[in-house]
Design a protein around this motif. Structure first.
Motif, PDB file in Angstrom:
ATOM      1  N   TYR A 113       0.247   1.788 -18.834  1.00  0.00           N
ATOM      2  CA  TYR A 113      -1.169   1.520 -19.106  1.00  0.00           C
ATOM      3  C   TYR A 113      -1.830   2.804 -19.578  1.00  0.00           C
ATOM      4  CZ  TYR A 113      -0.834  -2.963 -16.713  1.00  0.00           C
ATOM      5  OH  TYR A 113      -0.493  -4.245 -16.358  1.00  0.00           O
ATOM      6  N   GLN A 114      -2.944   2.647 -20.260  1.00  0.00           N
ATOM      7  CA  GLN A 114      -3.788   3.773 -20.653  1.00  0.00           C
ATOM      8  C   GLN A 114      -5.047   3.716 -19.791  1.00  0.00           C
ATOM      9  OE1 GLN A 114      -3.064   6.215 -23.017  1.00  0.00           O
ATOM     10  NE2 GLN A 114      -1.062   5.226 -22.901  1.00  0.00           N
ATOM     11  N   ILE A 115      -5.410   4.858 -19.235  1.00  0.00           N
ATOM     12  CA  ILE A 115      -6.628   4.936 -18.433  1.00  0.00           C
ATOM     13  C   ILE A 115      -7.583   5.874 -19.164  1.00  0.00           C
ATOM     14  CG2 ILE A 115      -7.647   5.482 -16.207  1.00  0.00           C
ATOM     15  CD1 ILE A 115      -4.878   5.051 -14.953  1.00  0.00           C
ATOM     16  N   LYS A 116      -8.737   5.334 -19.495  1.00  0.00           N
ATOM     17  CA  LYS A 116      -9.742   6.094 -20.236  1.00  0.00           C
ATOM     18  C   LYS A 116     -10.921   6.344 -19.312  1.00  0.00           C
ATOM     19  CE  LYS A 116     -12.449   5.764 -24.469  1.00  0.00           C
ATOM     20  NZ  LYS A 116     -12.748   4.923 -25.637  1.00  0.00           N
ATOM     21  N   MET A 129      -8.025  10.492 -21.833  1.00  0.00           N
ATOM     22  CA  MET A 129      -7.222   9.289 -21.756  1.00  0.00           C
ATOM     23  C   MET A 129      -5.841   9.726 -21.296  1.00  0.00           C
ATOM     24  SD  MET A 129      -6.306   6.254 -24.444  1.00  0.00           S
ATOM     25  CE  MET A 129      -7.960   5.601 -24.376  1.00  0.00           C
ATOM     26  N   VAL A 130      -5.340   9.071 -20.244  1.00  0.00           N
ATOM     27  CA  VAL A 130      -4.034   9.406 -19.710  1.00  0.00           C
ATOM     28  C   VAL A 130      -3.184   8.152 -19.614  1.00  0.00           C
ATOM     29  CG1 VAL A 130      -4.879  11.389 -18.400  1.00  0.00           C
ATOM     30  CG2 VAL A 130      -4.741   9.174 -17.287  1.00  0.00           C
ATOM     31  N   SER A 131      -1.885   8.347 -19.680  1.00  0.00           N
ATOM     32  CA  SER A 131      -0.939   7.251 -19.482  1.00  0.00           C
ATOM     33  C   SER A 131      -0.636   7.142 -18.000  1.00  0.00           C
ATOM     34  CB  SER A 131       0.361   7.528 -20.236  1.00  0.00           C
ATOM     35  OG  SER A 131       0.112   7.590 -21.611  1.00  0.00           O
ATOM     36  N   ALA A 132      -0.399   5.922 -17.551  1.00  0.00           N
ATOM     37  CA  ALA A 132      -0.034   5.697 -16.149  1.00  0.00           C
ATOM     38  C   ALA A 132       0.979   4.570 -16.073  1.00  0.00           C
ATOM     39  CB  ALA A 132      -1.260   5.356 -15.325  1.00  0.00           C
ATOM     40  N   LYS A 133       1.829   4.652 -15.080  1.00  0.00           N
ATOM     41  CA  LYS A 133       2.786   3.592 -14.797  1.00  0.00           C
ATOM     42  C   LYS A 133       2.317   2.903 -13.526  1.00  0.00           C
ATOM     43  CE  LYS A 133       6.654   5.859 -17.054  1.00  0.00           C
ATOM     44  NZ  LYS A 133       6.745   4.975 -18.172  1.00  0.00           N
ATOM     45  N   ILE A 134       2.205   1.582 -13.604  1.00  0.00           N
ATOM     46  CA  ILE A 134       1.679   0.811 -12.474  1.00  0.00           C
ATOM     47  C   ILE A 134       2.654  -0.314 -12.152  1.00  0.00           C
ATOM     48  CG2 ILE A 134      -0.256  -0.582 -11.618  1.00  0.00           C
ATOM     49  CD1 ILE A 134      -2.064   0.914 -13.611  1.00  0.00           C
ATOM     50  N   ASN A 144       1.433   5.986 -10.982  1.00  0.00           N
ATOM     51  CA  ASN A 144       1.949   7.331 -11.253  1.00  0.00           C
ATOM     52  C   ASN A 144       1.480   7.761 -12.625  1.00  0.00           C
ATOM     53  OD1 ASN A 144       3.466   7.581  -8.841  1.00  0.00           O
ATOM     54  ND2 ASN A 144       5.090   6.357  -9.738  1.00  0.00           N
ATOM     55  N   SER A 145       1.081   9.012 -12.744  1.00  0.00           N
ATOM     56  CA  SER A 145       0.632   9.533 -14.029  1.00  0.00           C
ATOM     57  C   SER A 145       0.981  11.014 -14.140  1.00  0.00           C
ATOM     58  CB  SER A 145      -0.878   9.348 -14.164  1.00  0.00           C
ATOM     59  OG  SER A 145      -1.327   9.798 -15.417  1.00  0.00           O
TER      60      SER A 145
END
Length: 179
Positions: A113-116, A129-134, A144-145
């Motif tokens: 996912y992308q978290i903005k 904006m960071v990538s995260a694994k959910i 996790n990011s």
């Protein structure tokens, strides 16, 4: 009988409201700002608070700066006094939206996912904006990011005497289990 029915309805309303958000007070942030051939500059904070409101895809993190732990006490002292000025800027916060997030899609298979959002550190805010694994795990939802922050973006000055020993690019890792 009316009292039991009323009690049952109130409990259902309470539990329905309680399920609208997932929380944790034990998320972990680890950062590393080391430069090759010099002493490792890294710390860990395992008391980070997080709230996820799945219905709105909103996520918030709050880290108390003084809770970062270093291998050396002197490093922690310099970090709090000289770099982060933690008496003045006591916490770091992030408030954001997980893009294309739907709790119904979260299962045991990790998804990207992308978290903005906006991060505030040292009194300075920056849109990131960071990538995260959910994914869903036995005890809740795991996030996790890994991302990089630049100390210049937050007006964190590195003293000239150690500028060659501390990287301005800070590799940051976040691990969180929400329940």
């Amino acid at each position: 009988m009316k009292k039991i029915t009323l009690l049952f309805l109130l409990l259902n309303i309470y539990f329905a409201d309680a399920q609208e958000k997932l929380t944790s007070s034990k998320c972990v942030i680890h950062f590393e700002a080391s430069v090759p051939f010099f002493e490792a500059v890294e710390a860990k904070n395992d008391a980070v608070n997080c709230i996820l409101i799945p219905e709105k895809s909103q996520i918030t993190f709050v880290a108390i700066i003084k809770k970062f732990q270093f291998k050396r006490d002197l490093m922690k002292e310099h970090f709090n006094a000289n770099y982060m000025e933690s008496d003045r800027y006591s916490k770091a916060t992030f408030k954001g939206i997980i893009e294309k997030f739907d709790m119904k899609d979260i299962n045991e298979i990790e998804k990207d996912y992308q978290i903005k959002g906006k991060i505030e550190i040292h009194g300075e805010s920056k849109a990131i904006m960071v990538s995260a694994k959910i994914k869903r795990v036995k005890d809740g939802v795991q996030i996790n990011s890994h991302f990089t922050l630049n100390s210049d973006d937050f007006k964190i000055e590195i003293p000239s005497i150690v500028i060659a020993k501390v990287s301005k690019l800070v590799n940051t890792e976040l691990e969180c289990l929400l329940q």
